[in-house]
Design a protein around this motif. Sequence first.
Motif, PDB file in Angstrom:
ATOM      1  N   VAL A 140      -1.494 -13.692  24.012  1.00 19.02           N
ATOM      2  CA  VAL A 140      -2.326 -13.349  25.161  1.00 19.02           C
ATOM      3  C   VAL A 140      -3.450 -14.354  25.346  1.00 19.02           C
ATOM      4  O   VAL A 140      -3.800 -14.741  26.472  1.00 19.02           O
ATOM      5  CB  VAL A 140      -2.884 -11.919  24.999  1.00 19.02           C
ATOM      6  N   GLY A 141      -4.053 -14.813  24.270  1.00 20.40           N
ATOM      7  CA  GLY A 141      -5.152 -15.753  24.361  1.00 20.40           C
ATOM      8  C   GLY A 141      -6.483 -15.104  24.657  1.00 20.40           C
ATOM      9  O   GLY A 141      -7.422 -15.800  25.073  1.00 20.40           O
ATOM     10  N   SER A 142      -6.592 -13.800  24.424  1.00 17.36           N
ATOM     11  CA  SER A 142      -7.846 -13.104  24.676  1.00 17.36           C
ATOM     12  C   SER A 142      -8.758 -13.241  23.466  1.00 17.36           C
ATOM     13  O   SER A 142      -8.344 -13.080  22.315  1.00 17.36           O
ATOM     14  CB  SER A 142      -7.564 -11.622  24.968  1.00 17.36           C
ATOM     15  N   GLU A 143     -10.043 -13.553  23.737  1.00 19.03           N
ATOM     16  CA  GLU A 143     -11.004 -13.704  22.645  1.00 19.03           C
ATOM     17  C   GLU A 143     -11.304 -12.361  21.986  1.00 19.03           C
ATOM     18  O   GLU A 143     -11.514 -12.299  20.773  1.00 19.03           O
ATOM     19  CB  GLU A 143     -12.284 -14.329  23.176  1.00 19.03           C
ATOM     20  N   GLU A 144     -11.349 -11.306  22.776  1.00 20.24           N
ATOM     21  CA  GLU A 144     -11.634  -9.992  22.204  1.00 20.24           C
ATOM     22  C   GLU A 144     -10.530  -9.558  21.252  1.00 20.24           C
ATOM     23  O   GLU A 144     -10.794  -9.074  20.146  1.00 20.24           O
ATOM     24  CB  GLU A 144     -11.808  -8.972  23.334  1.00 20.24           C
ATOM     25  N   ILE A 145      -9.292  -9.737  21.685  1.00 22.51           N
ATOM     26  CA  ILE A 145      -8.168  -9.375  20.811  1.00 22.51           C
ATOM     27  C   ILE A 145      -8.130 -10.289  19.595  1.00 22.51           C
ATOM     28  O   ILE A 145      -7.803  -9.861  18.485  1.00 22.51           O
ATOM     29  CB  ILE A 145      -6.838  -9.432  21.593  1.00 22.51           C
ATOM     30  N   SER A 146      -8.497 -11.549  19.776  1.00 24.97           N
ATOM     31  CA  SER A 146      -8.518 -12.485  18.643  1.00 24.97           C
ATOM     32  C   SER A 146      -9.575 -12.072  17.617  1.00 24.97           C
ATOM     33  O   SER A 146      -9.322 -12.104  16.399  1.00 24.97           O
ATOM     34  CB  SER A 146      -8.788 -13.898  19.145  1.00 24.97           C
ATOM     35  N   GLU A 147     -10.758 -11.664  18.081  1.00 25.80           N
ATOM     36  CA  GLU A 147     -11.793 -11.220  17.163  1.00 25.80           C
ATOM     37  C   GLU A 147     -11.378  -9.923  16.455  1.00 25.80           C
ATOM     38  O   GLU A 147     -11.627  -9.749  15.250  1.00 25.80           O
ATOM     39  CB  GLU A 147     -13.103 -11.020  17.924  1.00 25.80           C
ATOM     40  N   SER A 149      -8.324  -9.012  15.823  1.00 19.75           N
ATOM     41  CA  SER A 149      -7.279  -9.340  14.844  1.00 19.75           C
ATOM     42  C   SER A 149      -7.874  -9.970  13.596  1.00 19.75           C
ATOM     43  O   SER A 149      -7.410  -9.713  12.480  1.00 19.75           O
ATOM     44  CB  SER A 149      -6.258 -10.292  15.480  1.00 19.75           C
ATOM     45  N   GLN A 150      -8.938 -10.775  13.756  1.00 18.61           N
ATOM     46  CA  GLN A 150      -9.579 -11.368  12.584  1.00 18.61           C
ATOM     47  C   GLN A 150     -10.263 -10.311  11.726  1.00 18.61           C
ATOM     48  O   GLN A 150     -10.179 -10.340  10.494  1.00 18.61           O
ATOM     49  CB  GLN A 150     -10.586 -12.431  13.037  1.00 18.61           C
ATOM     50  N   LEU A 151     -10.943  -9.370  12.365  1.00 20.90           N
ATOM     51  CA  LEU A 151     -11.547  -8.275  11.617  1.00 20.90           C
ATOM     52  C   LEU A 151     -10.493  -7.434  10.914  1.00 20.90           C
ATOM     53  O   LEU A 151     -10.672  -7.021   9.756  1.00 20.90           O
ATOM     54  CB  LEU A 151     -12.387  -7.404  12.561  1.00 20.90           C
ATOM     55  N   LEU A 152      -9.390  -7.196  11.600  1.00 24.34           N
ATOM     56  CA  LEU A 152      -8.314  -6.405  10.995  1.00 24.34           C
ATOM     57  C   LEU A 152      -7.672  -7.148   9.828  1.00 24.34           C
ATOM     58  O   LEU A 152      -7.306  -6.539   8.814  1.00 24.34           O
ATOM     59  CB  LEU A 152      -7.271  -6.066  12.058  1.00 24.34           C
ATOM     60  N   ASN A 153      -7.559  -8.467   9.956  1.00 26.39           N
ATOM     61  CA  ASN A 153      -7.024  -9.263   8.849  1.00 26.39           C
ATOM     62  C   ASN A 153      -7.952  -9.218   7.640  1.00 26.39           C
ATOM     63  O   ASN A 153      -7.486  -9.124   6.492  1.00 26.39           O
ATOM     64  CB  ASN A 153      -6.812 -10.713   9.298  1.00 26.39           C
TER      65      ASN A 153
END
Length: 243
Positions: A140-147, A149-153
């Motif tokens: 998707v390239g969304s910054e919110e989803i990327s952040e 996913s990083q927190l979830l990782n």
Amino acid sequence: MAASQANMEKMQFRQSFRNLWHSDLMGTIQADTRYCCFSFFCAPCASYLLRKRALYNDMSRYVCCAGYMPCSGRCGESKCPEFCLATEVFLCFGQSVASTRFLLQDEFNIQTTQCDNCIIGFMVCLQQVACIFSIVAMLVGSEEISEASQLLNCLADLVYCSVCACMQTQHKIEMDKRDGMFGPQPMAVPQFQQMSRIDQQIPPNVGYPPQPAYGQPYGYPPPPQAQGYPPAGYPPPGYPPSR
């Protein structure tokens, strides 16, 4: 194919185990806090030491992943088992912990409790969800989803390291029990027992109070008997004898 079938049969047979771990995953931190911290901050070293100890320090018995993977026995372990074990714990850390766990379970017929299964299942599911979020964020390239996913990782990695540390501490405690480091278990001296023989008409009352005579109420003392009963000179003289 035959090895996979044998592993499947072994996993099904493992469900019939009846023994339990000496300490469950929730109690490992309290049972051995120092080793739990050691296995958290230096997990590969703990995995190396535990696998070697599980093999009774006999590295000639070492097989890659304890024989539970298709590559087991095909990596030249017999030539340099120490190097192969070090490679396993650093490159395949999760599998090395799981292999040591399966090795102990098969040796001592230990089952995993439902609570431990829930903890391990939550760890695996969290890893998969984190992976899915990372893929979605990349597509998707969304910054919110990327952040997110990083927190979830980060959360998944923290849970993974914590659960693996508890598992390795659980393995260590079980091997302490195997090696007698907890000391001998106190045993009560059995009571003396008397066996009845075939030539005895009535077996002895062992462990039971003597039963009252027939017609005597239970819990009352026997009636007193007169001294010298029957009285002397009975029957009286001149009494006709019985026929």
